[in-house]
Design a protein around this motif. Structure first.
Motif, mmCIF file in Angstrom:
data_model
loop_
_atom_site.group_PDB
_atom_site.id
_atom_site.type_symbol
_atom_site.label_atom_id
_atom_site.label_comp_id
_atom_site.label_asym_id
_atom_site.label_seq_id
_atom_site.Cartn_x
_atom_site.Cartn_y
_atom_site.Cartn_z
ATOM 1 N N HIS A 271 1.051 -1.271 -0.025
ATOM 2 C CA HIS A 271 -0.123 0.018 -0.150
ATOM 3 C C HIS A 271 0.657 1.383 -0.055
ATOM 4 O O HIS A 271 0.398 2.370 0.097
ATOM 5 N N GLU A 272 2.149 1.176 -0.073
ATOM 6 C CA GLU A 272 3.053 2.147 -0.152
ATOM 7 C C GLU A 272 4.048 1.791 -0.953
ATOM 8 O O GLU A 272 4.785 1.060 -0.961
ATOM 9 N N ALA A 273 4.736 2.991 -1.649
ATOM 10 C CA ALA A 273 5.640 2.953 -2.655
ATOM 11 C C ALA A 273 7.076 2.985 -2.021
ATOM 12 O O ALA A 273 7.338 3.717 -0.992
ATOM 13 N N GLU B 294 0.558 3.289 -9.371
ATOM 14 C CA GLU B 294 -0.516 2.402 -8.963
ATOM 15 C C GLU B 294 -0.152 1.427 -8.032
ATOM 16 O O GLU B 294 0.360 0.331 -8.022
ATOM 17 N N LYS B 295 -0.590 1.604 -6.651
ATOM 18 C CA LYS B 295 -0.500 0.680 -5.600
ATOM 19 C C LYS B 295 -1.482 -0.490 -5.400
ATOM 20 O O LYS B 295 -2.433 -0.283 -6.221
ATOM 21 N N ASP B 296 -1.128 -1.490 -4.500
ATOM 22 C CA ASP B 296 -2.105 -2.645 -4.101
ATOM 23 C C ASP B 296 -2.413 -3.623 -5.537
ATOM 24 O O ASP B 296 -3.392 -3.852 -5.914
ATOM 25 N N VAL B 297 -1.347 -3.531 -6.570
ATOM 26 C CA VAL B 297 -1.324 -4.412 -7.404
ATOM 27 C C VAL B 297 -0.217 -5.458 -7.456
ATOM 28 O O VAL B 297 0.745 -5.150 -7.473
ATOM 29 N N VAL B 298 -0.676 -6.613 -7.262
ATOM 30 C CA VAL B 298 0.256 -7.848 -7.328
ATOM 31 C C VAL B 298 0.269 -8.423 -8.468
ATOM 32 O O VAL B 298 -0.610 -9.149 -8.985
#
Lengths: 465, 291
Positions: free
Chosen positions: A175-177, A211-215
């Motif tokens: 959730h964080e870069a 873009e966060k939260d992308v696995v």
């Protein structure tokens, strides 16, 4: 007041007192001020054939920026560094300078090498305070590049590609870069709000989207990014995140953690702070197993949470893979080093909590393939260390989430992605670098790989025009 | 931000929410889970996926408020947004990889306990869509805690059992399974999802009955991508990570006692947090936890 400079000695850098800092999470090293930096800069010989630059994985023009520091031109110094490095405030703090730029400094033959790292940090911090940002691209190019992972290699690759005018999107699983810069390296070595966040903002100012939260491999695959979302090239900088365990009895006991878990709770989730809703164990006596930088970070974090800390490492002090500065800092703060020992079993109480660690004494035998003398057990030398927590810091390996979901992407037997020096993998248009390729290494080597891959991607995309 | 489009109370302290999360909805399959964070300071909370709509880009979650963090989720209303929703995580159920024609020859029974009922729904629904009608046993403490009953009826042969006999059959899920087998039902596969203690006893029974059993392990985790190792458990003679190797495992090989013991790890911290949330600064001790 002018500082008197002894050319053989570094201008000392101010640090938080060891006794005080052992109880807080504030930064240990306070850095140079203007006078100190300008004084240290006078020690640079401005060599015609600078060896320091050759020692730098991203080849910063070190003598040039130091000359600007000497003249008091911080902005000019910053733009020189920015041409080569997207994260100077980070590198100035966490690079192993002693084995890179400073290790090659001519001053070091007789006396101390120039404090290149501390000068880099001074320039980056001062530029940030002055509001100076790196220069972006003059014209846009018509290609989209996906960068997987926002750690050191991803940020560097994305920054370089954005400077060349490409449309870059970074995909981050958390959730964080920041990757290891936010989940791994502690606040007291690398402040998150003040330094890491600002460096990432600078990369975003170059036009990079995050873009966060992308696995990747779960939320979306690389094949789908290229086929359905219009990305012409992909850089994989997903790091080496899988923790290793020893597979000894008792390892699943309550109070045994991977360094990754312990550090992620403290760093990413801020569990060290009373305001955080993320729990973390506050042990009374901790055994940290391992001798690398991550082990030092885990040990110093446990110490700050109020624990007595013992580092158990199977070789001797000379072989400790951690940076010397980190080992010194840990010692000053009160971390105890139990060297030439290796855990064989974790002891538990009747409820399954850790109550101790059974170790065996080691001696050094013949050198192994790494060139280090390999440790050999001394029969019958087992002993127990009483403790209530054990933190395993034995290294990490790359996460197979991406390699197992990307068709035609070759990996080697250590699960590392196979890539050429340009970052090119076995799959057209897909590049990789950093720990995902090399296995766990350093921030700056990952940055070097991200930089090389950006050049490789630029070459590749030109062939598509 | 990930917006909550719909929110319903299914039973006391159990809430269902439909959330906008296009990337999760596009790729998720039965068996997978997701992680949410309520706000920028929030804890990462793993939750099961109850249903998904690829076209609308939404996922449906079911959450039981049992601690400070889940209480916070329970307070959220339609129109509010989660700071983060990440997923799908974990592996899809093995069922989704099997040949549907072969599945038709298999007799499958699901055993769902408590909020574990929610993740069973997409599996039963998936099977129905592929021409397989499974048996599903839903177990709950009492009538009021039975959830999703009407929806299950449309996708499977449903058996409801309550511990106190206030609804459906009477007794634990294990009794229900024993009864069904005694009534002549034969099963080739059992999939049990619910509290660990329930899964443990289901596995004990199915071992005796010789029914291969899959369980879904809801362990402690931080990142959910294989990084922290907090979710590790012993399966057979191997250490596995629930987040990337699971969450589904061969139930007859899982060391449940160890897995249940590991759930105690942060109990004190969590209880303190919950007390602080409920009592504010007025708590004076004597709770047995903070003294």
């Amino acid at each position: 007041m002018a500082i008197e400079v002894d050319v053989l000695k570094r201008v000392p850098v101010r640090e938080q007192d060891a006794k005080v800092r052992a109880t807080n999470f504030e930064e240990v090293c306070l850095g140079y001020n203007k006078e100190e930096a300008e004084a240290e800069a006078t020690r640079c010989l401005n060599c015609k054939n600078p060896q320091c630059q050759k020692g730098c994985p991203v080849a910063i023009d070190i003598p040039a920026f130091i000359q600007e520091v000497k003249e008091g031109n911080v902005e000019a110094a910053y733009q020189i560094i920015s041409q080569s490095s997207a994260l100077p405030a980070v590198c100035g703090r966490v690079c192993p300078q002693e084995s890179q730029c400073e290790g090659k400094c001519i001053r070091g033959f007789k006396g101390d090498p120039v404090s290149i790292g501390k000068l880099e940090r001074y320039v980056a911090d001062t530029a940030r305070e002055m509001g100076i940002v790196p220069e972006g691209a003059k014209e846009k190019k018509n290609h989209k590049v996906a960068v997987i992972g926002s750690g050191p290699s991803g940020l560097t690759c994305a920054g370089d590609l954005a400077k060349l005018g490409y449309d870059v999107t970074i995909f981050e699983a958390l959730h964080e870069a920041g990757g290891v810069l936010v989940y791994g390296i502690p606040e007291f070595r690398l402040p998150k709000e003040k330094v890491v966040k600002k460096e990432i903002e600078n990369v975003e100012k170059l036009g990079v989207k995050i873009e966060k939260d992308v696995v990747i491999g779960k939320s979306v695959t690389i094949d789908s990014l290229m086929k359905d979302e219009g990305f012409d090239a992909v850089f994989i900088g997903s790091g080496a995140g899988l923790p290793k365990f020893m597979h000894i009895p008792g390892e699943q006991a309550l109070g045994v953690f991977s360094a990754n878990e312990f550090l992620t709770r403290s760093n990413l989730m801020k569990a060290f702070s009373a305001d955080s809703t993320t729990p973390i164990m506050h042990p009374k006596k901790t055994v940290v197993v391992g001798g690398g930088n991550v082990a030092m970070d885990a040990a110093r974090t446990a110490l700050r949470l109020g624990s007595e800390v013992h580092v158990v490492y199977r070789r001797s002090e000379e072989e400790l893979p951690a940076r010397k500065e980190e080992v010194e800092h840990a010692k000053q703060e009160g971390v105890i080093f139990d060297l030439l020992n290796n855990p064989v079993e974790i002891l538990t109480d009747e409820e399954g909590w850790v109550r101790g660690c059974r170790c065996i004494k080691m001696e050094l035998g013949e050198p192994d393939e790494s060139g280090r003398r390999s440790p050999v057990e001394i029969p019958g030398s087992e002993f127990e260390i009483e403790c209530d927590a054990v933190i395993m810091s034995l290294g990490t390996s790359p996460n197979p989430l991406i390699s197992s979901t990307t068709e035609g992407l070759d990996i080697n037997k250590r699960k590392c992605i196979v890539a050429e020096e340009s970052g090119q993998t076995s799959k057209t248009g897909v590049f990789a670098g950093g720990d995902a390729v090399t296995g766990a290494a350093t921030v700056i080597l990952a940055m070097g790989a991200g930089k090389a891959a950006a050049a490789g991607i630029d070459e590749y995309l030109k062939t598509l025009d | 931000m990930f917006k909550i489009l719909e929110r319903n109370e299914l039973a006391a302290h159990i809430y269902q929410m439909v959330v906008e999360a296009p990337r999760v909805a596009a790729g998720c399959l039965p068996g997978q889970f997701l992680i949410v964070r309520v706000d920028e300071e929030g804890e990462r909370i793993p939750l099961t996926i109850c249903d998904y709509d690829r076209e609308k880009g939404t996922v449906e979650i079911v959450v039981q408020s049992i601690g400070a963090e889940t209480n916070q989720i329970a307070k959220m209303q339609a129109g509010d947004s989660f700071a983060d929703v990440v997923g799908p995580l974990g592996n899809p159920s093995d069922l989704t990889k099997e040949d549907p024609e072969e599945l038709k020859n298999k007799k499958i029974v699901f055993i769902a306990g408590g909020v574990g009922t929610a993740p069973v729904y997409p599996q039963a629904k998936w099977l129905k869509e592929h021409g397989v009608t499974a048996d599903v046993i839903i177990g709950a403490k009492n009538k009021d805690l039975v959830i999703l009953e009407e929806r299950f009826k449309t996708v499977c042969n449903l058996y409801v059992t309550t511990d106190d006999g206030s609804y459906g059959r009477s007794g634990m899920v294990t009794k229900c399974l024993e009864d069904l087998v005694a009534e002549g039902h034969q099963y080739d596969l059992c999939i049990a999802i619910g509290p660990m203690i329930m899964m443990k006893f289901v596995c004990k029974l199915t071992k005796e009955l010789n029914i291969p059993t899959i369980v879904s392990m809801n362990t402690i985790m931080v990142d959910g991508t294989g990084m922290c190792g907090a979710c590790r458990l012993t399966v057979g003679d191997q250490v596995k990570f629930a987040c990337v190797d699971g969450p589904e495992f061969d139930g007859h090989l899982v060391d449940f006692d160890q897995a249940m013991n590991r759930m105690k790890l942060y109990k004190n911290e969590e209880t303190r947090l919950k007390l602080a949330e409920e009592e504010g600064k007025t708590h004076k001790g004597h709770c047995g936890v903070c003294d």
